[in-house]
Design a protein around this motif. Structure first.
Motif, PDB file in Angstrom:
ATOM      1  N   LEU A  83       0.852  -1.189   0.000  1.00  0.00           N
ATOM      2  CA  LEU A  83       0.000   0.000   0.000  1.00  0.00           C
ATOM      3  C   LEU A  83       0.885   1.235   0.000  1.00  0.00           C
ATOM      4  O   LEU A  83       1.972   1.233   0.576  1.00  0.00           O
ATOM      5  N   ARG A  84       0.397   2.316  -0.587  1.00  0.00           N
ATOM      6  CA  ARG A  84       1.169   3.570  -0.634  1.00  0.00           C
ATOM      7  C   ARG A  84       0.949   4.327   0.680  1.00  0.00           C
ATOM      8  O   ARG A  84       0.166   5.263   0.763  1.00  0.00           O
ATOM      9  N   VAL A  85       1.688   3.916   1.704  1.00  0.00           N
ATOM     10  CA  VAL A  85       1.485   4.464   3.046  1.00  0.00           C
ATOM     11  C   VAL A  85       2.561   5.446   3.489  1.00  0.00           C
ATOM     12  O   VAL A  85       2.373   6.151   4.476  1.00  0.00           O
ATOM     13  N   ASN A  86       3.684   5.514   2.777  1.00  0.00           N
ATOM     14  CA  ASN A  86       4.787   6.394   3.178  1.00  0.00           C
ATOM     15  C   ASN A  86       5.201   7.287   2.019  1.00  0.00           C
ATOM     16  O   ASN A  86       5.095   6.897   0.852  1.00  0.00           O
ATOM     17  N   ALA A  87       5.715   8.457   2.362  1.00  0.00           N
ATOM     18  CA  ALA A  87       6.250   9.370   1.358  1.00  0.00           C
ATOM     19  C   ALA A  87       7.326  10.236   1.998  1.00  0.00           C
ATOM     20  O   ALA A  87       7.363  10.406   3.220  1.00  0.00           O
ATOM     21  N   ALA A  88       8.195  10.765   1.156  1.00  0.00           N
ATOM     22  CA  ALA A  88       9.215  11.723   1.591  1.00  0.00           C
ATOM     23  C   ALA A  88       9.151  12.921   0.662  1.00  0.00           C
ATOM     24  O   ALA A  88       9.014  12.766  -0.555  1.00  0.00           O
ATOM     25  N   ARG A  89       9.265  14.105   1.224  1.00  0.00           N
ATOM     26  CA  ARG A  89       9.250  15.345   0.453  1.00  0.00           C
ATOM     27  C   ARG A  89      10.472  16.152   0.833  1.00  0.00           C
ATOM     28  O   ARG A  89      10.826  16.246   2.008  1.00  0.00           O
ATOM     29  N   THR A 102      20.954  24.057   1.825  1.00  0.00           N
ATOM     30  CA  THR A 102      20.215  23.304   2.840  1.00  0.00           C
ATOM     31  C   THR A 102      18.867  22.898   2.264  1.00  0.00           C
ATOM     32  O   THR A 102      18.440  23.402   1.217  1.00  0.00           O
ATOM     33  N   CYS A 103      18.194  22.015   2.973  1.00  0.00           N
ATOM     34  CA  CYS A 103      16.843  21.625   2.587  1.00  0.00           C
ATOM     35  C   CYS A 103      16.103  21.154   3.835  1.00  0.00           C
ATOM     36  O   CYS A 103      16.708  20.951   4.887  1.00  0.00           O
ATOM     37  N   VAL A 104      14.811  21.001   3.699  1.00  0.00           N
ATOM     38  CA  VAL A 104      14.009  20.398   4.756  1.00  0.00           C
ATOM     39  C   VAL A 104      13.458  19.093   4.204  1.00  0.00           C
ATOM     40  O   VAL A 104      12.871  19.061   3.125  1.00  0.00           O
ATOM     41  N   VAL A 105      13.701  18.013   4.939  1.00  0.00           N
ATOM     42  CA  VAL A 105      13.217  16.688   4.571  1.00  0.00           C
ATOM     43  C   VAL A 105      12.037  16.357   5.479  1.00  0.00           C
ATOM     44  O   VAL A 105      12.123  16.520   6.698  1.00  0.00           O
ATOM     45  N   THR A 106      10.957  15.894   4.869  1.00  0.00           N
ATOM     46  CA  THR A 106       9.770  15.505   5.621  1.00  0.00           C
ATOM     47  C   THR A 106       9.392  14.078   5.260  1.00  0.00           C
ATOM     48  O   THR A 106       9.295  13.740   4.076  1.00  0.00           O
ATOM     49  N   LEU A 107       9.203  13.259   6.270  1.00  0.00           N
ATOM     50  CA  LEU A 107       8.664  11.915   6.092  1.00  0.00           C
ATOM     51  C   LEU A 107       7.185  11.946   6.452  1.00  0.00           C
ATOM     52  O   LEU A 107       6.803  12.564   7.454  1.00  0.00           O
ATOM     53  N   MET A 108       6.367  11.293   5.633  1.00  0.00           N
ATOM     54  CA  MET A 108       4.921  11.264   5.856  1.00  0.00           C
ATOM     55  C   MET A 108       4.438   9.822   5.882  1.00  0.00           C
ATOM     56  O   MET A 108       4.890   9.009   5.088  1.00  0.00           O
ATOM     57  N   LYS A 109       3.516   9.541   6.783  1.00  0.00           N
ATOM     58  CA  LYS A 109       2.972   8.194   6.940  1.00  0.00           C
ATOM     59  C   LYS A 109       1.460   8.283   7.131  1.00  0.00           C
ATOM     60  O   LYS A 109       0.983   9.118   7.887  1.00  0.00           O
ATOM     61  N   TRP A 110       0.745   7.398   6.441  1.00  0.00           N
ATOM     62  CA  TRP A 110      -0.707   7.305   6.591  1.00  0.00           C
ATOM     63  C   TRP A 110      -1.049   5.960   7.194  1.00  0.00           C
ATOM     64  O   TRP A 110      -0.486   4.930   6.818  1.00  0.00           O
ATOM     65  N   ARG A 111      -1.992   5.954   8.108  1.00  0.00           N
ATOM     66  CA  ARG A 111      -2.390   4.729   8.805  1.00  0.00           C
ATOM     67  C   ARG A 111      -3.322   3.906   7.924  1.00  0.00           C
ATOM     68  O   ARG A 111      -4.266   4.432   7.321  1.00  0.00           O
ATOM     69  N   THR A 112      -3.061   2.601   7.876  1.00  0.00           N
ATOM     70  CA  THR A 112      -3.956   1.714   7.138  1.00  0.00           C
ATOM     71  C   THR A 112      -5.140   1.349   8.036  1.00  0.00           C
ATOM     72  O   THR A 112      -5.074   1.467   9.268  1.00  0.00           O
ATOM     73  N   THR A 129      12.575   8.659  14.672  1.00  0.00           N
ATOM     74  CA  THR A 129      13.976   8.243  14.752  1.00  0.00           C
ATOM     75  C   THR A 129      14.630   8.286  13.381  1.00  0.00           C
ATOM     76  O   THR A 129      15.749   8.794  13.226  1.00  0.00           O
ATOM     77  N   GLU A 130      13.945   7.753  12.375  1.00  0.00           N
ATOM     78  CA  GLU A 130      14.527   7.665  11.031  1.00  0.00           C
ATOM     79  C   GLU A 130      14.868   9.036  10.448  1.00  0.00           C
ATOM     80  O   GLU A 130      15.860   9.165   9.724  1.00  0.00           O
ATOM     81  N   ILE A 131      14.105  10.065  10.772  1.00  0.00           N
ATOM     82  CA  ILE A 131      14.392  11.396  10.226  1.00  0.00           C
ATOM     83  C   ILE A 131      15.770  11.868  10.693  1.00  0.00           C
ATOM     84  O   ILE A 131      16.516  12.502   9.946  1.00  0.00           O
ATOM     85  N   HIS A 132      16.149  11.511  11.918  1.00  0.00           N
ATOM     86  CA  HIS A 132      17.473  11.877  12.430  1.00  0.00           C
ATOM     87  C   HIS A 132      18.567  11.017  11.794  1.00  0.00           C
ATOM     88  O   HIS A 132      19.687  11.489  11.577  1.00  0.00           O
ATOM     89  N   MET A 133      18.248   9.769  11.482  1.00  0.00           N
ATOM     90  CA  MET A 133      19.206   8.909  10.784  1.00  0.00           C
ATOM     91  C   MET A 133      19.479   9.458   9.386  1.00  0.00           C
ATOM     92  O   MET A 133      20.625   9.477   8.929  1.00  0.00           O
TER      93      MET A 133
END
Length: 142
Positions: A83-89, A102-112, A129-133
Protein backbone atom coordinates in the motif's frame (compact mmCIF):
# COMPACT_ATOMS: atom_id res chain seq x y z
CA UNK A 1 -0.38 12.08 17.21
CA UNK A 2 -3.10 11.88 14.59
CA UNK A 3 -5.11 8.73 14.08
CA UNK A 4 -4.61 8.84 10.30
CA UNK A 5 -1.39 10.74 9.51
CA UNK A 6 2.05 11.30 11.00
CA UNK A 7 4.91 13.45 9.76
CA UNK A 8 8.48 14.19 10.81
CA UNK A 9 10.63 17.02 9.40
CA UNK A 10 14.20 18.18 9.84
CA UNK A 11 16.58 20.70 8.27
CA UNK A 12 19.53 19.05 6.54
CA UNK A 13 22.76 20.81 5.52
CA UNK A 14 22.89 19.41 1.97
CA UNK A 15 21.31 20.62 -1.28
CA UNK A 16 17.77 19.40 -1.99
CA UNK A 17 18.73 17.36 -5.07
CA UNK A 18 21.27 15.40 -3.02
CA UNK A 19 18.71 14.63 -0.32
CA UNK A 20 16.15 13.61 -2.93
CA UNK A 21 18.58 11.24 -4.67
CA UNK A 22 19.33 9.57 -1.33
CA UNK A 23 15.65 9.18 -0.41
CA UNK A 24 14.80 7.82 -3.87
CA UNK A 25 17.58 5.18 -3.79
CA UNK A 26 15.98 1.92 -2.72
CA UNK A 27 19.24 0.30 -1.66
CA UNK A 28 20.42 3.31 0.35
CA UNK A 29 16.99 3.48 1.98
CA UNK A 30 17.99 0.25 3.70
CA UNK A 31 20.56 2.31 5.67
CA UNK A 32 17.88 4.24 7.53
CA UNK A 33 14.59 2.29 7.45
CA UNK A 34 14.35 0.27 10.64
CA UNK A 35 11.47 -1.75 9.20
CA UNK A 36 13.37 -2.80 6.07
CA UNK A 37 17.07 -3.40 6.77
CA UNK A 38 19.54 -5.36 4.58
CA UNK A 39 17.74 -4.18 1.47
CA UNK A 40 18.04 -6.02 -1.85
CA UNK A 41 16.64 -5.09 -5.24
CA UNK A 42 14.29 -7.73 -6.64
CA UNK A 43 12.74 -5.84 -9.56
CA UNK A 44 12.50 -2.44 -11.18
CA UNK A 45 12.14 -0.02 -8.25
CA UNK A 46 11.10 -3.03 -6.13
CA UNK A 47 13.05 -3.95 -3.01
CA UNK A 48 12.91 -6.39 -0.11
CA UNK A 49 14.31 -5.95 3.38
CA UNK A 50 14.00 -7.34 6.88
CA UNK A 51 12.37 -5.60 9.83
CA UNK A 52 14.70 -4.97 12.76
CA UNK A 53 11.64 -5.18 15.01
CA UNK A 54 10.44 -8.71 14.28
CA UNK A 55 12.55 -10.17 11.44
CA UNK A 56 9.67 -10.16 8.97
CA UNK A 57 10.16 -9.42 5.27
CA UNK A 58 9.11 -6.01 4.02
CA UNK A 59 8.56 -5.21 0.35
CA UNK A 60 8.95 -1.64 -0.94
CA UNK A 61 8.26 -0.10 -4.34
CA UNK A 62 9.61 3.39 -4.96
CA UNK A 63 7.79 5.94 -7.10
CA UNK A 64 9.97 9.05 -7.35
CA UNK A 65 9.14 12.43 -8.90
CA UNK A 66 12.38 14.46 -9.27
CA UNK A 67 10.57 17.64 -10.37
CA UNK A 68 8.42 17.69 -7.22
CA UNK A 69 11.24 16.28 -5.04
CA UNK A 70 8.68 13.74 -3.81
CA UNK A 71 9.13 10.02 -3.21
CA UNK A 72 6.19 7.69 -2.62
CA UNK A 73 6.85 4.34 -0.98
CA UNK A 74 4.47 1.42 -1.45
CA UNK A 75 5.10 -0.94 1.47
CA UNK A 76 3.81 -4.34 2.52
CA UNK A 77 4.53 -7.84 3.83
CA UNK A 78 4.16 -9.29 0.30
CA UNK A 79 4.31 -7.92 -3.25
CA UNK A 80 0.57 -8.29 -3.71
CA UNK A 81 -0.19 -6.53 -0.40
CA UNK A 82 1.76 -3.28 -0.79
CA UNK A 83 0.00 0.00 0.00
CA UNK A 84 1.17 3.57 -0.63
CA UNK A 85 1.49 4.46 3.05
CA UNK A 86 4.79 6.39 3.18
CA UNK A 87 6.25 9.37 1.36
CA UNK A 88 9.21 11.72 1.59
CA UNK A 89 9.25 15.34 0.45
CA UNK A 90 12.29 17.57 0.07
CA UNK A 91 11.97 21.36 0.04
CA UNK A 92 15.02 23.47 -0.91
CA UNK A 93 16.10 25.60 2.06
CA UNK A 94 15.90 28.96 0.23
CA UNK A 95 12.20 28.37 -0.54
CA UNK A 96 11.66 28.40 3.23
CA UNK A 97 13.98 31.33 3.96
CA UNK A 98 16.82 29.00 4.97
CA UNK A 99 20.42 29.12 3.69
CA UNK A 100 21.52 28.01 0.23
CA UNK A 101 22.78 24.43 0.26
CA UNK A 102 20.22 23.30 2.84
CA UNK A 103 16.84 21.63 2.59
CA UNK A 104 14.01 20.40 4.76
CA UNK A 105 13.22 16.69 4.57
CA UNK A 106 9.77 15.51 5.62
CA UNK A 107 8.66 11.91 6.09
CA UNK A 108 4.92 11.26 5.86
CA UNK A 109 2.97 8.19 6.94
CA UNK A 110 -0.71 7.31 6.59
CA UNK A 111 -2.39 4.73 8.80
CA UNK A 112 -3.96 1.71 7.14
CA UNK A 113 -7.39 0.49 8.17
CA UNK A 114 -5.84 -2.74 9.48
CA UNK A 115 -3.13 -1.20 11.72
CA UNK A 116 -3.57 -1.72 15.44
CA UNK A 117 -2.96 1.15 17.85
CA UNK A 118 0.32 -0.51 18.91
CA UNK A 119 1.52 -0.89 15.30
CA UNK A 120 0.61 2.74 14.56
CA UNK A 121 2.46 4.06 17.64
CA UNK A 122 5.55 2.05 16.72
CA UNK A 123 5.43 3.32 13.13
CA UNK A 124 5.20 6.95 14.27
CA UNK A 125 8.03 6.65 16.80
CA UNK A 126 10.12 4.92 14.12
CA UNK A 127 9.65 7.84 11.72
CA UNK A 128 10.74 10.24 14.44
CA UNK A 129 13.98 8.24 14.75
CA UNK A 130 14.53 7.67 11.03
CA UNK A 131 14.39 11.40 10.23
CA UNK A 132 17.47 11.88 12.43
CA UNK A 133 19.21 8.91 10.78
CA UNK A 134 18.60 10.51 7.37
CA UNK A 135 20.04 13.84 8.53
CA UNK A 136 23.14 12.19 9.98
CA UNK A 137 23.83 10.04 6.95
CA UNK A 138 23.33 12.89 4.49
CA UNK A 139 25.43 15.42 6.38
CA UNK A 140 28.24 12.92 6.98
CA UNK A 141 27.98 11.67 3.36
CA UNK A 142 27.62 8.20 4.96
Amino acid sequence: MSDLFHGASIEVAVPADEAFAYLADGLKQGDWTLGSWNREQIGEQLFRGVSLFDGSETFVRIVADPQALLVDYEVGPARERMLRVNAARVVPGPLLGRPEGTCVVTLMKWRTAAQTDEEWRRACVTFDTEIHMIKGRLELRF
